[in-house]
Design an enzyme around this catalytic site. Structure first.
Site, PDB file in Angstrom:
ATOM      1  N   VAL A   1     -18.696  11.343   0.735  1.00 15.64           N
ATOM      2  CA  VAL A   1     -19.716  11.281  -0.308  1.00 15.64           C
ATOM      3  C   VAL A   1     -21.037  10.773   0.280  1.00 15.64           C
ATOM      4  O   VAL A   1     -22.117  11.274  -0.011  1.00 15.64           O
ATOM      5  CB  VAL A   1     -19.260  10.349  -1.452  1.00 15.64           C
ATOM      6  CG1 VAL A   1     -20.384  10.138  -2.462  1.00 15.64           C
ATOM      7  CG2 VAL A   1     -18.024  10.904  -2.143  1.00 15.64           C
TER       8      VAL A   1
ATOM      9  N   GLY B   1      -8.665   6.270  -2.369  1.00 17.55           N
ATOM     10  CA  GLY B   1      -9.433   5.949  -3.560  1.00 17.55           C
ATOM     11  C   GLY B   1      -9.017   4.657  -4.237  1.00 17.55           C
ATOM     12  O   GLY B   1      -9.304   4.420  -5.404  1.00 17.55           O
TER      13      GLY B   1
ATOM     14  N   GLU C   1       0.599  -4.806   4.520  1.00 19.19           N
ATOM     15  CA  GLU C   1      -0.410  -5.234   5.488  1.00 19.19           C
ATOM     16  C   GLU C   1      -0.879  -6.631   5.110  1.00 19.19           C
ATOM     17  O   GLU C   1      -0.910  -6.983   3.922  1.00 19.19           O
ATOM     18  CB  GLU C   1      -1.623  -4.298   5.473  1.00 19.19           C
ATOM     19  CG  GLU C   1      -1.495  -3.073   6.318  1.00 19.19           C
ATOM     20  CD  GLU C   1      -2.787  -2.268   6.360  1.00 19.19           C
ATOM     21  OE1 GLU C   1      -2.844  -1.326   7.160  1.00 19.19           O
ATOM     22  OE2 GLU C   1      -3.738  -2.556   5.598  1.00 19.19           O
TER      23      GLU C   1
ATOM     24  N   ARG D   1     -12.612  14.658   6.306  1.00 15.40           N
ATOM     25  CA  ARG D   1     -13.470  15.517   5.486  1.00 15.40           C
ATOM     26  C   ARG D   1     -14.897  14.986   5.518  1.00 15.40           C
ATOM     27  O   ARG D   1     -15.175  13.956   6.134  1.00 15.40           O
ATOM     28  CB  ARG D   1     -12.975  15.519   4.040  1.00 15.40           C
ATOM     29  CG  ARG D   1     -12.855  14.095   3.487  1.00 15.40           C
ATOM     30  CD  ARG D   1     -12.611  14.058   2.004  1.00 15.40           C
ATOM     31  NE  ARG D   1     -12.228  12.720   1.542  1.00 15.40           N
ATOM     32  CZ  ARG D   1     -13.055  11.707   1.321  1.00 15.40           C
ATOM     33  NH1 ARG D   1     -14.364  11.847   1.558  1.00 15.40           N
ATOM     34  NH2 ARG D   1     -12.614  10.536   0.883  1.00 15.40           N
TER      35      ARG D   1
ATOM     36  N   LYS E   1       0.810  -1.214   0.000  1.00 12.55           N
ATOM     37  CA  LYS E   1       0.000   0.000   0.000  1.00 12.55           C
ATOM     38  C   LYS E   1       0.843   1.263   0.000  1.00 12.55           C
ATOM     39  O   LYS E   1       1.880   1.326   0.666  1.00 12.55           O
ATOM     40  CB  LYS E   1      -0.886   0.053   1.259  1.00 12.55           C
ATOM     41  CG  LYS E   1      -2.090  -0.855   1.259  1.00 12.55           C
ATOM     42  CD  LYS E   1      -2.928  -0.566   2.491  1.00 12.55           C
ATOM     43  CE  LYS E   1      -4.250  -1.294   2.462  1.00 12.55           C
ATOM     44  NZ  LYS E   1      -5.082  -0.913   3.634  1.00 12.55           N
TER      45      LYS E   1
END
Length: 451
Positions: A297, A166, A202, A294, A160
């Site tokens: 969606v 995203g 991971e 934040r 990762k």
């Protein structure tokens, strides 16, 4: 509310329209910014005033920090709402707002920086006693180092990128040869997309459920949860559908999850609205995945079950107002489901730009947060999501029945959309049972492609 006289919205599409609605409710003037490609977009005409900030390419418009700051100063905006995507999790942008004495509607730049690094976020959660997926706690500097650690952890593993999100910069590796093949490529991709080539490993959790917790925290140490959202229907590691409450959790497991989210948020001294994301393995054990610093969606799902306006909470917290509600005041009522509308081929997921030549929408028992109106151009320059369809029911079955009806009533012509796929999901037996994981779309592909 007299704290902000004018808010600049550093975003576009449905989230810009969503923020404008709450600002209008609170008698706050708004400034829309737009690229040349978005000159006729609905959010441009709905704001109090609008300013073009550059060409279609996002780097020259919506991602242009100095241009956004310049427009905020020229229009005398006293706050900036970043929405989601673009600059919403960019600590440099938050820091520039602070330097110019413009309120950034979100957490501090430093908090954003910490949680924007998956490695630093892992370290903070471990300090708080929140379980993280077994893996490395530092950057991998070479493929040789990665191979040595991978042998200790055991395959399969996820390689990762520490920065970004995203689904970008994530690579499943089954063995040594695969890790050797993708290590440099993943680092380069991370550096290209996020200007940070840090990568780590991971353990791969097979068939996980992806469940997140909505939190809200003010500047006075008050931290509340607004329950959870089930987000396991995904394509390419991106969500397609969300619902709340999760059909998977019992009360004991839900309480354990919510408490872990609160612990993690308190550890970092977070303020404003944010989301703690977790994955559950096949043994119902959950692990911290990442934090989105934040508005999400899928925030309407939470609004529908709690009756709270998350954008209003964001504005009040940013204006240094103390939360007027306690945990005991927050109740969840019924069940909510959100389907994301994408301008894309429902079979291949390829984007489908074009002009909306016809738009027929249901009028009852539905919330529609849309980026489009009839005649709108869907450009190839930005994310293909064109809106969200949200329903609320007394029970989950009631909500599913509503969504089935609503999707049948939507008629969008001129472009391809994922509505055929959403209709199939809504009648799929695994989805209806609530027994699904992030592998749902892959496992049911043949059935979901039936029309």
């Amino acid at each position: 509310m007299g704290y902000f006289s004018k808010v600049l919205i550093a975003n576009r599409g449905e989230i810009a329209r969503r923020i404008i609605r709450t600002c209008n409710k609170l008698d706050i003037k708004t400034v829309a910014v737009y690229s040349e490609a978005d000159a006729e977009a609905p959010h441009v005409s709905e704001a109090t005033e609008a300013v073009c900030i550059g060409p279609a390419h996002a780097k020259k418009s919506y991602l242009n920090i100095e241009k956004v700051i310049q427009v905020a100063k020229e229009t005398h905006a006293d706050a900036i709402h970043p929405g989601y995507g673009f600059l919403s999790e960019n600590p440099d942008f938050a820091r520039r707002c602070e330097e110019e004495n413009i309120v950034f509607i979100g957490p501090s730049a430093e908090t954003m920086r910490i949680m924007g690094s998956k490695l630093e976020a892992r370290a903070q959660m471990q300090k708080a006693g929140v379980r993280v997926v077994p893996g490395t706690d530092k950057s991998l500097e070479s493929v040789e180092e990665a191979l040595e650690i991978a042998d200790e952890l055991g395959y399969p593993l996820m390689l990762k990128a520490s920065a970004g999100g995203g689904g970008i910069g994530m690579q499943l590796v089954q063995d040594q040869s695969e890790l050797m093949k993708v290590f440099d490529e993943t680092r380069q991709k991370a550096n290209s997309f996020f200007n940070d080539g840090t990568v780590f490993l991971e353990k791969w959790i097979s068939k996980p459920r992806h469940i997140e917790v909505q939190i809200v925290a003010d500047a006075y140490g008050n931290v509340l949860h607004l329950f959870e959202r089930e987000c396991s229907v995904q394509r390419r590691n991106q969500k397609v559908l969300e619902e709340s409450p999760s059909p998977f959790l019992n009360d004991a497991l839900r309480n354990e999850l919510l408490e872990a989210a609160i612990l993690g948020v308190k550890q970092i001294g977070y303020t404003n609205v944010g989301t703690m994301e977790f994955i559950f393995d096949e043994n119902e054990k959950f692990y911290f995945l990442e934090m989105n610093t934040r508005l999400q969606v899928e925030h309407p799902v939470t609004e529908e079950i709690t009756g709270l306006d998350l954008v209003e909470l964001q504005l009040k917290i940013a204006a240094k107002e103390k939360l007027s509600i306690t945990q005991e005041d927050i109740n969840k009522t019924g069940h909510a489901i959100e389907c994301r509308l994408y301008a894309e081929d429902p079979d291949t997921f390829f984007p489908s730009p074009g002009v909306i030549s016809r738009l027929i929408l249901p009028e009852n028992d539905v919330r529609l947060d849309l980026a489009i109106i009839e005649g709108s151009a869907v450009t190839p320059f930005y994310d293909p999501m064109i809106g969200k369809v949200i329903v609320h029911g007394l029970t989950r079955d009631h909500a599913i029945t509503k969504m089935q009806r609503v999707l049948k009533e939507i008629d969008i012509q001129g472009i391809k959309t994922n509505i055929p796929l959403l209709k199939q999901i809504m009648k799929n037996s695994s989805f209806i049972s609530g027994n699904y994981t992030t592998e749902f779309l892959a496992e049911n592909k043949a059935q979901l492609l039936e029309r």
